[in-house]
Design a protein around this motif. Structure first.
Motif: not given
Length: 322
Positions: A152-172
């Motif tokens: 899940h972390v790998a997925q979010m890192q790729v998304y942040m890179h592609g979308l130009g975001l510096t933070r992610a919020y993981y809600l489970a």
């Protein structure tokens, strides 16, 4: 009071599962997904990308997989009720947030973007929603997402890179208790670029990467759909033969700009139609129990095992005497 007799209506439940399976006929994903790039075995990902075997799930499992999708609107509503601004779609496209690399061969779709999280109200965050069972949720609360769910972390890192975001919020969400868990993650450029590069290595590899284990008894291999294509077995051919499609063909090459080139025909081919031409020849490494010997001018490919010779023609792989 007379006892009520419990009547189990098993045929109805079975019919529900059958209907779910019929409505969700398995199909191959046309790209390597960011949601799976963090899996430990590169060979498994190569097989998935090359359409070696179609995943088969029963109705119960398909219903379970759908739980996460059903939860997304509810979690979005929960965030909004807490005063968080949520963008479910990319305002520049009007469609789901998406990233793509390597000519579109590596892609992913994010759950959304949010502004106004109480711990960092002025920073836009990537949103990633997941559901967990009770055991998994307890580990998540104790150790955090990076340790318990590296995929899940790998997925979010790729998304942040592609979308130009510096933070992610993981809600489970805990599926057993409905408890929620939230965690913020920082963008790590080195990590993101590593996963994107890994995807490229898998996509453009002509042969499958080495297996993750030494043999089929390795614990991760026991639960993998592709084990028969990784290790030598008593049988010469896998119990389930690889699918005959363009991506399992030795003539097929993914293009860096997108699409697939048929080296035999010399032009780009459409692969999502499931059509197989007479020139299809399996990639030899899909048969670990066979040894490739040679090919002739008619595109016939020859193999041998300890006891038998085989030939790969337009009809597939068959025993032969020559």
């Amino acid at each position: 009071m007379a006892k009520l007799t419990m009547i189990q209506d098993e045929p109805t439940v079975a019919a529900i599962y059958a209907a779910i399976k019929a409505a969700n006929r398995s199909s191959h994903r046309t790209y390597l997904g960011a949601s799976s790039i963090g899996r430990p075995c590169a060979r498994e990902l190569w097989f998935m990308f090359r359409w070696v075997k179609r995943s088969q799930f029963d109705g119960r499992m398909l219903r379970l997989f759908n739980t996460g999708h059903l939860e997304e609107p509810r979690l979005i509503a929960d965030l909004q009720s807490a005063g968080v601004e949520v963008l479910e779609v990319d305002p520049t496209t009007g469609e789901q947030w998406a990233v793509a690399f390597h000519g579109g061969h590596f892609r992913g779709h994010a759950d959304g973007a949010a502004l106004g999280l109480h711990s960092a109200p002025k920073t836009w965050h990537l949103l990633e929603f997941k559901t967990h069972n009770d055991k998994s949720f307890a580990k998540l609360q104790t150790d955090g997402v990076e340790k318990t769910k590296p995929e899940h972390v790998a997925q979010m890192q790729v998304y942040m890179h592609g979308l130009g975001l510096t933070r992610a919020y993981y809600l489970a969400r805990n599926k057993n208790t409905d408890e929620l868990y939230g965690e913020r993650l920082r963008y790590n450029q080195k990590q993101a670029e590593y996963w994107i590069e890994r995807a490229g290595q898998i996509i453009f590899a002509n042969e499958p990467p080495l297996p993750i284990g030494k043999d089929a008894s390795f614990f991760q291999c026991k639960f993998c759909d592709f084990t028969d294509y990784c290790y030598r077995t008593i049988s010469d051919l896998p119990e389930v033969m690889p699918e005959r499609n363009c991506r399992t063909c030795i003539h097929s090459t993914p293009k860096e700009t997108g699409g697939w080139l048929c080296e035999q025909k010399g032009y780009e081919v459409e692969q999502d139609k499931g059509m197989v031409c007479k020139n299809h020849r399996f990639i030899p490494m899909l048969f670990p129990s066979l040894e490739y010997t040679h090919a002739d001018e008619n595109l016939n490919v020859f193999y041998r095992s300890n006891t038998q010779k085989y030939i790969n023609t337009e009809k597939g792989i068959l025993p032969c005497s020559n």
